[in-house]
Design an enzyme around this catalytic site. Structure first.
Site, PDB file in Angstrom:
ATOM      1  N   GLY A 181       4.795   4.651   4.561  1.00 19.61           N
ATOM      2  CA  GLY A 181       4.529   4.468   3.155  1.00 19.61           C
ATOM      3  C   GLY A 181       3.304   3.695   2.995  1.00 19.61           C
ATOM      4  CD  GLN A 198      -0.472  -0.789   1.934  1.00 18.02           C
ATOM      5  OE1 GLN A 198       0.568   0.046   1.357  1.00 18.02           O
ATOM      6  NE2 GLN A 198      -0.155  -1.473   3.070  1.00 18.02           N
ATOM      7  CB  CYS A 205       2.632  -4.697   6.554  1.00 19.18           C
ATOM      8  SG  CYS A 205       1.665  -4.263   4.949  1.00 19.18           S
ATOM      9  CG  LEU A 206       0.360   1.302   7.541  1.00 17.16           C
ATOM     10  CD1 LEU A 206       0.200   2.479   6.558  1.00 17.16           C
ATOM     11  CD2 LEU A 206       0.365   1.552   8.766  1.00 17.16           C
ATOM     12  CG  HIS A 253       6.906  -2.820   2.896  1.00 17.24           C
ATOM     13  ND1 HIS A 253       6.785  -3.733   4.144  1.00 17.24           N
ATOM     14  CD2 HIS A 253       5.412  -2.333   2.911  1.00 17.24           C
ATOM     15  CE1 HIS A 253       5.559  -3.738   4.367  1.00 17.24           C
ATOM     16  NE2 HIS A 253       4.640  -2.973   3.636  1.00 17.24           N
ATOM     17  CD  GLU A 254       4.715   0.978   0.935  1.00 16.51           C
ATOM     18  OE1 GLU A 254       3.693   0.929   0.112  1.00 16.51           O
ATOM     19  OE2 GLU A 254       4.666   1.357   1.958  1.00 16.51           O
ATOM     20  CG  HIS A 259       2.112  -3.015  -0.514  1.00 15.32           C
ATOM     21  ND1 HIS A 259       1.301  -4.174   0.056  1.00 15.32           N
ATOM     22  CD2 HIS A 259       2.866  -2.500   0.599  1.00 15.32           C
ATOM     23  CE1 HIS A 259       1.242  -4.081   1.485  1.00 15.32           C
ATOM     24  NE2 HIS A 259       2.097  -3.128   1.930  1.00 15.32           N
TER      25      HIS A 259
END
Ligand code: ZN
Length: 179
Positions: A46, A51, A88-89, A130-131, A134
């Site tokens: 995702g 991000q 997390c990226l 999670h997204e 963000h």
């Protein structure tokens, strides 16, 4: 379509609340396409607009070969609890155990502004939560009591190569929840 740099922890843009999207044209479509490219290149399951430095309510998720593009998403129902590893990226190299809802129901719009509904449990459910976090400027580390709870990738604790009977597949599972 192109891969964009991913904003990393410490950059204030990660903490901005995404603005609602009210224009469903070329700019949004280009952003979504770039986000999907960037997510796949990472690779992750995702990616949220903040991000890639765009403070907008838009994210992409790809689980089991299904791509979800969610604009102005919100959770309308949640059930159960699930504790699992998550990464997390924007914070590469670390995972942590995070307790989330086991299943969530999300209402959003697609890239053309049409209303859509997505329900997800397991990996999809975790990625959705999670997204959406963000988009509110929230990160998974906000759920931790201390940064000591972060587990470095490749450490014994993540069950990388020592056949840990308790967590035999942690590295593999955690790799799936990078988002
Ligand atoms: Zn993330």
């Amino acid at each position: 379509m192109s891969v964009r740099p991913i904003v990393l922890l410490g950059d204030p843009r990660l903490r901005l609340k995404g603005l609602p999207v009210d224009s469903f044209g070329k700019f949004l479509h280009g952003l979504l396409d770039d986000m999907t490219d960037t997510m796949r290149a990472a690779p992750g399951v995702g990616l949220a607009a903040p991000q890639v430095g765009e403070a907008l309510q838009a994210c992409v998720i790809e689980v089991r070969d299904t791509l979800y593009e969610l604009i102005n998403p919100r959770i309308v129902r949640a059930a159960g609890n699930d504790r699992d590893l998550e990464g997390c990226l924007s914070l590469p190299g670390y995972y942590a155990y995070v307790t989330r809802s086991e299943k969530v129901w999300v209402v959003a719009q697609n890239r053309n502004g049409r209303k859509i509904k997505v329900a997800g449990s397991g990996l999809l459910g975790r990625a959705l939560q999670h997204e959406l976090d963000h988009l509110d400027g929230k990160l998974f580390i906000d759920y931790l009591g201390s940064m000591d709870e972060l587990i470095p990738v490749g450490s014994d604790e993540d069950g990388d190569d020592d056949g840990d009977a308790e967590h035999p597949a942690n590295t593999r599972e955690a790799a799936k929840v990078l988002a």
